[in-house]
Design an enzyme around this catalytic site. Structure first.
Site, PDB file in Angstrom:
ATOM      1  N   HIS A 158      31.874  82.023  40.321  1.00 27.55           N
ATOM      2  CA  HIS A 158      32.121  81.328  39.056  1.00 27.55           C
ATOM      3  C   HIS A 158      32.043  79.817  39.211  1.00 27.55           C
ATOM      4  O   HIS A 158      31.841  79.099  38.228  1.00 27.55           O
ATOM      5  CB  HIS A 158      33.443  81.775  38.409  1.00 27.55           C
ATOM      6  CG  HIS A 158      34.694  81.227  39.019  1.00 27.55           C
ATOM      7  ND1 HIS A 158      35.477  81.926  39.917  1.00 27.55           N
ATOM      8  CD2 HIS A 158      35.333  80.037  38.836  1.00 27.55           C
ATOM      9  CE1 HIS A 158      36.530  81.211  40.249  1.00 27.55           C
ATOM     10  NE2 HIS A 158      36.471  80.051  39.604  1.00 27.55           N
ATOM     11  N   SER A 207      39.796  77.292  43.211  1.00 27.36           N
ATOM     12  CA  SER A 207      38.723  78.284  43.201  1.00 27.36           C
ATOM     13  C   SER A 207      37.675  77.930  44.242  1.00 27.36           C
ATOM     14  O   SER A 207      37.204  76.800  44.305  1.00 27.36           O
ATOM     15  CB  SER A 207      38.059  78.325  41.822  1.00 27.36           C
ATOM     16  OG  SER A 207      38.915  78.874  40.866  1.00 27.36           O
ATOM     17  N   ASN A 218      40.024  89.652  34.370  1.00 26.30           N
ATOM     18  CA  ASN A 218      40.370  88.267  34.696  1.00 26.30           C
ATOM     19  C   ASN A 218      41.886  88.084  34.724  1.00 26.30           C
ATOM     20  O   ASN A 218      42.576  88.495  33.800  1.00 26.30           O
ATOM     21  CB  ASN A 218      39.731  87.335  33.656  1.00 26.30           C
ATOM     22  CG  ASN A 218      39.755  85.887  34.073  1.00 26.30           C
ATOM     23  OD1 ASN A 218      39.936  85.564  35.246  1.00 26.30           O
ATOM     24  ND2 ASN A 218      39.579  84.994  33.108  1.00 26.30           N
ATOM     25  N   ASP A 274      41.422  83.482  42.120  1.00 31.20           N
ATOM     26  CA  ASP A 274      42.181  83.729  40.896  1.00 31.20           C
ATOM     27  C   ASP A 274      43.660  83.850  41.228  1.00 31.20           C
ATOM     28  O   ASP A 274      44.073  83.835  42.399  1.00 31.20           O
ATOM     29  CB  ASP A 274      41.690  85.025  40.235  1.00 31.20           C
ATOM     30  CG  ASP A 274      41.815  85.007  38.719  1.00 31.20           C
ATOM     31  OD1 ASP A 274      42.426  84.060  38.188  1.00 31.20           O
ATOM     32  OD2 ASP A 274      41.298  85.933  38.062  1.00 31.20           O
ATOM     33  N   GLY A 284      41.036  74.808  40.400  1.00 32.83           N
ATOM     34  CA  GLY A 284      40.520  73.789  41.316  1.00 32.83           C
ATOM     35  C   GLY A 284      40.525  74.316  42.735  1.00 32.83           C
ATOM     36  O   GLY A 284      39.691  73.943  43.565  1.00 32.83           O
ATOM     37  N   ASP A 339      33.488  87.549  43.979  1.00 29.66           N
ATOM     38  CA  ASP A 339      33.367  86.194  43.439  1.00 29.66           C
ATOM     39  C   ASP A 339      32.977  85.204  44.545  1.00 29.66           C
ATOM     40  O   ASP A 339      33.789  84.379  44.977  1.00 29.66           O
ATOM     41  CB  ASP A 339      34.692  85.786  42.780  1.00 29.66           C
ATOM     42  CG  ASP A 339      34.528  84.647  41.787  1.00 29.66           C
ATOM     43  OD1 ASP A 339      33.470  84.000  41.812  1.00 29.66           O
ATOM     44  OD2 ASP A 339      35.458  84.401  41.002  1.00 29.66           O
ATOM     45  N   ASN A 379      38.106  82.059  30.177  1.00 29.93           N
ATOM     46  CA  ASN A 379      39.007  81.990  31.326  1.00 29.93           C
ATOM     47  C   ASN A 379      40.341  81.368  30.930  1.00 29.93           C
ATOM     48  O   ASN A 379      41.418  81.901  31.215  1.00 29.93           O
ATOM     49  CB  ASN A 379      38.358  81.188  32.451  1.00 29.93           C
ATOM     50  CG  ASN A 379      39.204  81.145  33.707  1.00 29.93           C
ATOM     51  OD1 ASN A 379      39.698  82.164  34.155  1.00 29.93           O
ATOM     52  ND2 ASN A 379      39.375  79.960  34.256  1.00 29.93           N
TER      53      ASN A 379
END
Length: 721
Positions: free
Chosen positions: A81, A656, A209, A673, A654, A218, A324
């Site tokens: 993502h 992520s 999600n 996540d 961030g 991911d 999201n």
């Protein structure tokens, strides 16, 4: 070496109180060595504090997400993502990489990332609090204080960026109690190397999600390129892969339950030190309205663009971001309504105020600031309905682009050091990249309907929150809102404007203010009509921020001093700077009679598979699962390939793409996540529910080897087996 601060003094006692809470600045970690070693850190804790040493110099920022080097040829791994904008940028209806995935088998097959994509390698963090504070006098208040701080920050940044190839910024911590200058190598040539199919990278979609159990692959790969001299350069076919100072080994052994894990990354924003009033306002006013506006925008875009169409592909990245955070906001609201966050914030504030009043010197030092901060916060909330509407009106890119272009022309009349941040020479490439990105994320019919939708919302605002210039331009100052007439007005504007064309849009960069004022383009006319109002509103905000720059740091000083007396952890709210957090692999119990284990496996993909989005795992993956060739990637206790796992590390947006490391600093996963029950952690940490979700390195490697045929990348990486 950075100076120790008052914050470091409180670390040991705080860490022992709640060991796994905290997003720690690297220089704080040596103080935590005892805790880290007891949990399973095998490398020297001091090495984590050294930004130019392994593993810190292998972890990088993408400017919104985190990533890490995993080879000596500049190979970068991050979340799917996080690379989504670049995958979308290279997708068309005929060659939909979002759906089908992408793999470059050689360097010459790699694709340019989305315009403006960068890799930032942090090389220096320096405490500059004294440099700023020594220039601030009590006489400097309001906008004058804001401007002085801004001037000092720009001066420090300019000195830092005198060395070509670097991006520097000054960040405030604890609301301005401390300031740090951060220097990053800025790599400008970034290319897409590999992304799994959407049925892997987005498996579960919006349904899964923020949820557990999760089965999402991911991950994606970029590569960083530089000029032949080894220095950052713009995209060029002659550029060569960047040789990083170090890179992470990737573990095929992975982790097991209760193992130590550590996450290094760039968490975006937390608000754990917000006042009780701020928290209540956020959860009763701001978040519910923001959630509604996001959902309305999503519905508009989907209504106007068919699945798989060129228009939908252009908006996929925007849709993903909207969805999201719509779900994020929903989760936080549910947690707030069901939980005791507000009660505990109210209680903390009451206890803090009693502590302040119990000592005459503390009362003299802190009480006026507490009162002043409350008044300023209430003042700042006065126009928040309008601010929210205008923020979402900004999703209509024609209007926001016109405003930026005219502001740019006006800023160019000033000396570079005096220009507003975002319009200086150092920002020129970013500015143009944003104008180029619009070409792959814009459809005029969709843009028009977004503008119309939020104009209607704006028309219902209380009179005291309205903007006279905005009302006058759109004819909203005298009569009721007529949607049909407004749509016709917008259609005429969109038809007559040339800003939808990239060449025309870019041609405005460098034109004079006079050129703009002579233009007949209706979008440019809008920007000119709003310019003085935009400046006036901005100056009001600066006046407010200048006052906050006095009140907030003083209150934070009181909070920190009080927390020290209570043995509570003392760390700064996240602010997109490099942080380290640690914990263990563990499940959780979200509600009565429900207990979640910390691993999911390939079996769960087969169980969830429907063949319909978002549970449409690729046929090749389903065949590989059925074949049962899992050699080299099995979890020893589960006797299965783990897909995702949970840990209690303290993270937020961030983070992520952040590498999840074991005690030897080997990559065992990628954080991507958090769980819905712990999502309120941005405001209120709960050790029982705070859980982060990671892609397991074993799943990533299995998918790459057995399904996608990415043997070239596996060979390039250093795999620990």
């Amino acid at each position: 070496m950075m100076k120790k601060t008052m914050l470091a003094v409180a670390l040991l006692c705080g860490a022992q109180a709640v060991a796994d809470e905290g997003m720690w600045q690297p220089h704080q970690l040596p103080e935590l060595e005892t805790v880290l070693k007891s949990k399973g850190l095998a490398i020297d804790a001091k090495s984590i504090a050294e930004l130019t040493s392994f593993p810190m110099n292998a972890v990088i920022s993408l400017g919104g997400c985190t990533a890490s080097f995993v080879s000596n040829q500049g190979l970068v791994v991050t979340n799917h993502h996080c690379a989504y904008g670049s995958i979308q940028h290279n997708s068309t209806a005929q060659n939909n990489l979002l759906a089908n995935g992408f793999l470059a088998k050689s360097l010459d097959e790699e694709l340019p990332a989305a315009p403006g994509s960068k890799v930032f390698v942090t090389e220096e963090v320096r405490n500059v609090t004294r440099d700023i504070n020594q220039e601030l006098t009590p006489a400097l208040i309001g906008k004058d204080r804001f401007d002085k701080i801004d001037e000092l920050r720009k001066g420090l940044v300019a000195d830092c960026e005198a060395t070509p190839g670097y991006r520097c910024d000054v960040y405030s911590f604890h609301g301005g109690l401390e300031y740090y200058l951060i220097k990053q190598l800025e790599i400008r040539d970034v290319r897409l190397v590999h992304a799994p199919a959407g049925g892997v990278g987005k498996f579960g979609g919006d349904i899964d999600n923020w949820m557990w159990p999760r089965h999402t692959g991911d991950y994606s790969f970029y590569r960083a390129y530089v000029g032949k001299d080894g220095k950052p350069a713009d995209f060029n076919a002659e550029n060569v892969p960047f040789t990083p100072p170090s890179f992470l080994k990737v573990s095929a052994k992975g982790v097991q339950e209760n193992d130590f894990v550590m996450v290094i990354g760039y968490p975006g924003r937390t608000s754990r030190y917000n006042t009780a009033f701020e928290v209540k306002n956020q959860f009763t006013e701001v978040l519910p309205q923001s959630k509604a506006y996001r959902e309305e925008t999503i519905a508009l875009i989907k209504q106007l663009t068919a699945e798989g169409s060129e228009g939908r592909i252009k908006y996929e990245a925007i849709l993903a971001g909207l969805a999201n955070y719509a779900k994020n906001f929903d989760g936080m609201l549910q947690s707030y309504q069901k939980g005791s966050t507000q009660q505990r914030k109210d209680e903390f504030e009451a206890v803090l105020n009693r502590w302040i009043k119990s000592d005459t010197s503390r009362q003299a030092r802190f009480a006026p600031a507490v009162k002043n901060l409350q008044q300023l916060i209430e003042e700042g909330a006065a126009n928040q309905q309008r601010d929210l509407v205008m923020n979402y009106f900004g999703y209509a890119q024609m209007f926001s682009t016109a405003r930026r272009l005219y502001r740019h022309a006006n800023e160019q009349l000033k000396p570079d050091a005096e220009r507003e941040s975002g319009y200086q020479q150092r920002d020129a490439q970013r500015f143009e990249a944003g104008l180029k990105r619009m070409s792959r994320s814009f459809d005029p019919a969709v843009d028009l309907e977004i503008a119309l939708h939020f104009l209607e919302h704006y028309s219902k605002l209380p009179a005291k929150q309205r903007l006279a210039a905005f009302d006058k331009f759109f004819g909203l100052d005298s009569s009721a809102f007529d949607k049909k007439l407004m749509r016709e007005k917008l259609q005429a504007m969109y038809s007559a404007s040339t800003l939808a064309d990239e060449v025309e849009r870019l041609a405005w960069v460098g034109k004079s203010v006079e050129d703009f004022q002579n233009s007949e383009d209706p979008m440019i006319k809008f920007a000119i009509a709003m310019y003085e109002t935009d400046l006036a509103e901005e100056n009001k905000t600066k006046e407010w921020l200048g006052k906050m720059a006095v009140a907030r740091p003083k209150v934070m000083e009181a909070v920190i001093a009080f927390n020290k007396t209570q043995n509570k952890p003392v760390y700064a709210d996240a602010n997109s700077t490099l942080r380290v957090t640690y914990g263990t692999v563990q499940g959780y119990q979200p509600r009565d009679a429900v207990s979640y284990s910390p691993f999911t496996t390939l079996k769960g993909i087969s169980e969830k598979f429907t063949g319909v989005d978002p549970f449409d795992a690729p046929a090749k993956q389903m065949a590989a699962i059925a074949k049962g060739d899992f050699a080299g990637y099995l979890h020893p206790q589960l006797n299965a390939v783990p897909v995702n796992f949970l840990s209690n590390v303290d993270t937020t947006g961030g983070n992520s793409g952040s590498p999840t490391l074991n005690g030897n600093a080997e990559l065992v996963g990628l954080l991507f996540d958090g769980v819905i029950e712990g999502i309120i952690g941005n405001f209120d940490y709960d050790p029982a529910l705070n859980r982060s979700i990671h892609v397991d390195s074993r799943y990533m490697l299995w998918q790459m080897e057995k399904v996608d045929g990415a043997s070239n990348l596996i060979k390039e990486m250093d795999i620990v087996r």
